[in-house]
Design a protein around this motif. Structure first.
Motif, PDB file in Angstrom:
ATOM      1  N   UNK A   1     -29.070  31.997   8.550  1.00  0.00           N
ATOM      2  CA  UNK A   1     -28.286  30.758   8.505  1.00  0.00           C
ATOM      3  C   UNK A   1     -27.036  30.856   7.664  1.00  0.00           C
ATOM      4  N   UNK A   2     -26.636  32.074   7.278  1.00  0.00           N
ATOM      5  CA  UNK A   2     -25.502  32.229   6.372  1.00  0.00           C
ATOM      6  C   UNK A   2     -24.152  32.369   7.047  1.00  0.00           C
ATOM      7  N   UNK A   3     -24.118  32.332   8.370  1.00  0.00           N
ATOM      8  CA  UNK A   3     -22.840  32.431   9.072  1.00  0.00           C
ATOM      9  C   UNK A   3     -21.993  31.201   8.776  1.00  0.00           C
ATOM     10  N   UNK A   4     -20.709  31.417   8.489  1.00  0.00           N
ATOM     11  CA  UNK A   4     -19.813  30.352   8.043  1.00  0.00           C
ATOM     12  C   UNK A   4     -18.858  29.970   9.167  1.00  0.00           C
TER      13      UNK A   4
ATOM     14  N   UNK B   1      -9.952  22.370  10.881  1.00  0.00           N
ATOM     15  CA  UNK B   1     -10.467  21.131  10.313  1.00  0.00           C
ATOM     16  C   UNK B   1     -10.580  21.127   8.803  1.00  0.00           C
ATOM     17  N   UNK B   2     -10.613  22.325   8.193  1.00  0.00           N
ATOM     18  CA  UNK B   2     -10.612  22.421   6.741  1.00  0.00           C
ATOM     19  C   UNK B   2     -11.957  22.331   6.061  1.00  0.00           C
ATOM     20  N   UNK B   3     -13.052  22.135   6.805  1.00  0.00           N
ATOM     21  CA  UNK B   3     -14.390  22.053   6.205  1.00  0.00           C
ATOM     22  C   UNK B   3     -15.198  23.280   6.590  1.00  0.00           C
ATOM     23  N   UNK B   4     -15.479  24.145   5.612  1.00  0.00           N
ATOM     24  CA  UNK B   4     -16.287  25.343   5.848  1.00  0.00           C
ATOM     25  C   UNK B   4     -17.717  25.103   5.402  1.00  0.00           C
ATOM     26  N   UNK B   5     -18.659  25.438   6.264  1.00  0.00           N
ATOM     27  CA  UNK B   5     -20.077  25.318   5.945  1.00  0.00           C
ATOM     28  C   UNK B   5     -20.824  26.506   6.525  1.00  0.00           C
ATOM     29  N   UNK B   6     -21.845  26.964   5.812  1.00  0.00           N
ATOM     30  CA  UNK B   6     -22.772  27.883   6.460  1.00  0.00           C
ATOM     31  C   UNK B   6     -23.578  27.091   7.490  1.00  0.00           C
ATOM     32  N   UNK B   7     -24.126  27.791   8.461  1.00  0.00           N
ATOM     33  CA  UNK B   7     -24.975  27.102   9.437  1.00  0.00           C
ATOM     34  C   UNK B   7     -26.152  26.415   8.746  1.00  0.00           C
TER      35      UNK B   7
ATOM     36  N   UNK C   1     -27.433  18.972   6.512  1.00  0.00           N
ATOM     37  CA  UNK C   1     -26.804  17.658   6.710  1.00  0.00           C
ATOM     38  C   UNK C   1     -27.332  16.974   7.967  1.00  0.00           C
ATOM     39  N   UNK C   2     -27.561  17.743   9.008  1.00  0.00           N
ATOM     40  CA  UNK C   2     -28.084  17.154  10.238  1.00  0.00           C
ATOM     41  C   UNK C   2     -29.503  16.640  10.051  1.00  0.00           C
ATOM     42  N   UNK C   3     -30.301  17.365   9.280  1.00  0.00           N
ATOM     43  CA  UNK C   3     -31.667  16.902   9.003  1.00  0.00           C
ATOM     44  C   UNK C   3     -31.648  15.554   8.291  1.00  0.00           C
ATOM     45  N   UNK C   4     -30.788  15.431   7.299  1.00  0.00           N
ATOM     46  CA  UNK C   4     -30.675  14.153   6.575  1.00  0.00           C
ATOM     47  C   UNK C   4     -30.220  13.046   7.522  1.00  0.00           C
ATOM     48  N   UNK C   5     -29.202  13.336   8.330  1.00  0.00           N
ATOM     49  CA  UNK C   5     -28.650  12.316   9.230  1.00  0.00           C
ATOM     50  C   UNK C   5     -29.664  11.855  10.270  1.00  0.00           C
ATOM     51  N   UNK C   6     -30.578  12.749  10.644  1.00  0.00           N
ATOM     52  CA  UNK C   6     -31.553  12.428  11.688  1.00  0.00           C
ATOM     53  C   UNK C   6     -32.919  12.057  11.118  1.00  0.00           C
ATOM     54  N   UNK C   7     -33.047  11.994   9.793  1.00  0.00           N
ATOM     55  CA  UNK C   7     -34.299  11.595   9.180  1.00  0.00           C
ATOM     56  C   UNK C   7     -35.419  12.611   9.318  1.00  0.00           C
ATOM     57  N   UNK C   8     -35.067  13.898   9.308  1.00  0.00           N
ATOM     58  CA  UNK C   8     -36.070  14.955   9.431  1.00  0.00           C
ATOM     59  C   UNK C   8     -36.007  15.856   8.190  1.00  0.00           C
ATOM     60  N   UNK C   9     -36.967  16.788   8.069  1.00  0.00           N
ATOM     61  CA  UNK C   9     -36.957  17.724   6.943  1.00  0.00           C
ATOM     62  C   UNK C   9     -37.007  19.149   7.473  1.00  0.00           C
ATOM     63  N   UNK C  10     -37.066  20.121   6.545  1.00  0.00           N
ATOM     64  CA  UNK C  10     -36.958  21.521   6.938  1.00  0.00           C
ATOM     65  C   UNK C  10     -38.158  22.019   7.740  1.00  0.00           C
ATOM     66  N   UNK C  11     -39.233  21.258   7.778  1.00  0.00           N
ATOM     67  CA  UNK C  11     -40.350  21.634   8.657  1.00  0.00           C
ATOM     68  C   UNK C  11     -39.938  21.610  10.114  1.00  0.00           C
ATOM     69  N   UNK C  12     -38.835  20.926  10.425  1.00  0.00           N
ATOM     70  CA  UNK C  12     -38.361  20.848  11.810  1.00  0.00           C
ATOM     71  C   UNK C  12     -37.560  22.075  12.224  1.00  0.00           C
TER      72      UNK C  12
ATOM     73  N   UNK D   1     -18.122  35.077   9.641  1.00  0.00           N
ATOM     74  CA  UNK D   1     -17.286  33.975   9.154  1.00  0.00           C
ATOM     75  C   UNK D   1     -15.981  33.911   9.928  1.00  0.00           C
ATOM     76  N   UNK D   2     -15.551  32.684  10.241  1.00  0.00           N
ATOM     77  CA  UNK D   2     -14.231  32.436  10.807  1.00  0.00           C
ATOM     78  C   UNK D   2     -13.469  31.503   9.862  1.00  0.00           C
TER      79      UNK D   2
END
Length: 327
Positions: free
Chosen positions: A206-209, A239-245, A251-262, A275-276
């Motif tokens: 998950x470290x790809x940026x 867009x100026x926002x860099x994130x690892x996958x 962030x998507x887990x939080x937005x969708x009400x799930x946790x890392x078990x998903x 990285x790009x």
């Protein structure tokens, strides 16, 4: 202005068409083959406007392209096969659509005296970068059949400018997100699966940026290139926002009400660029571009759109199967 927009029923192309017809009096012809990722529902908000016309055709069909090109003042070329995983499974449609299809369009634009040809491309043509950001003068070093086919089409478009004097402008963007994105790409794939209570697959560690760009900001940049870009020039739209996958998935887990078990990790894909990053000085200084939508705001709006529009979703089609999160 009379503008031909290829791939205008897809995610980015339809955003461009909807925005253009909402703000301007241009006459827009959309040419789209309506393959698995094209959707006429994306154009429903503008389908009845007097400035809108739709042609169902493949950009590889020279006769159909010639008929659509006649009388146009400009072309904005979004149409492309664009999913890396599919290109690994079979490169043929990527080469024939992205390279040969672009050549058909360029020939038609020459034949019909089109004034400007905007060729929309991707940061993936540069390959991976460990630190800093690519400038527009960086040599191309693509890693996947998809990015190689886009690099080929970029070079072909620029060659038509140098050889024939065609008024070509090339744009290269970072990773897009937003409403109406087909559900094989990272953000809509994860959002739709998480909202359905399903697990989601994450490539490797998950470290790809990646640098994230809201589709509306991308289309703002393309419109600036159409109106004010220098002929023969390349412009980066970032867009100026860099994130690892992994950070994005959190962030998507939080937005969708799930946790890392998903989330379940799966083996990394072949040739996965680490990285790009794009330098946007040229488009900022020459054309006045700046992204307007903060990432957190844009991501929240995107998740809300998928939550509110479940009838629009459909599972990825074809034999490529499940596509993990590996933008």
């Amino acid at each position: 202005m009379r503008i031909l927009v290829t791939g205008g029923a897809g995610f980015i192309g339809s955003e461009f068409v909807r925005g253009l017809l909402a703000r301007r009096t241009d006459r827009v012809t959309v040419l789209d083959a309506l393959t698995y990722s094209g959707n006429l529902a994306n154009l429903a908000p503008v389908a009845n406007l007097p400035g809108f016309h739709f042609v169902r055709a493949d950009i590889r069909d020279a006769d159909a392209v010639g008929r659509a090109m006649a009388g146009q003042d400009a072309v904005v070329h979004f149409a492309a096969e664009s999913h890396v995983d599919r290109s690994i499974a079979s490169a043929t449609p990527f080469v024939t659509t992205n390279v040969l299809g672009t050549q058909v369009l360029l020939d038609a634009a020459l034949a019909h005296g089109v004034g400007r040809f905007v060729h929309v491309s991707t940061d993936e043509v540069y390959g991976s970068i460990d630190a800093g950001a690519w400038s527009e003068d960086q040599p191309l070093d693509p890693s996947s059949p998809y990015s190689a086919s886009k690099a080929g089409s970029d070079l072909l478009a620029l060659a038509y400018h140098r050889t024939h004097g065609l008024d070509v402008v090339v744009t290269r963007c970072s990773n897009n997100y937003g409403p109406y994105q087909y559900s094989e790409k990272l953000i809509p794939l994860f959002v739709t699966r998480l909202l359905r209570g399903e697990q989601v697959p994450l490539y490797g560690d998950g470290g790809n940026v990646r640098e994230w760009l809201h589709v509306a900001d991308h289309c703002q940049g393309v419109e600036l290139a159409l109106d004010k870009g220098r002929s023969g020039q390349i412009y980066h739209i970032g867009g100026g926002t860099e994130l690892t996958n992994r950070e994005l998935v959190g962030r998507l887990l939080v937005a969708c009400g799930r946790d890392w078990d998903a989330v379940r990790q799966v083996p990394d894909r072949k040739g996965h660029d680490r990285r790009y990053a794009l330098a946007v000085d040229r488009i900022r200084d020459e054309l006045g571009y700046a992204p307007r939508i903060p990432f957190d705001e844009g991501l929240a709006g995107t998740v809300a759109w998928y939550r509110d529009n479940p009838g629009w979703w459909r599972p990825p089609a074809g034999a490529a199967g499940e596509h993990p999160a590996g933008a």
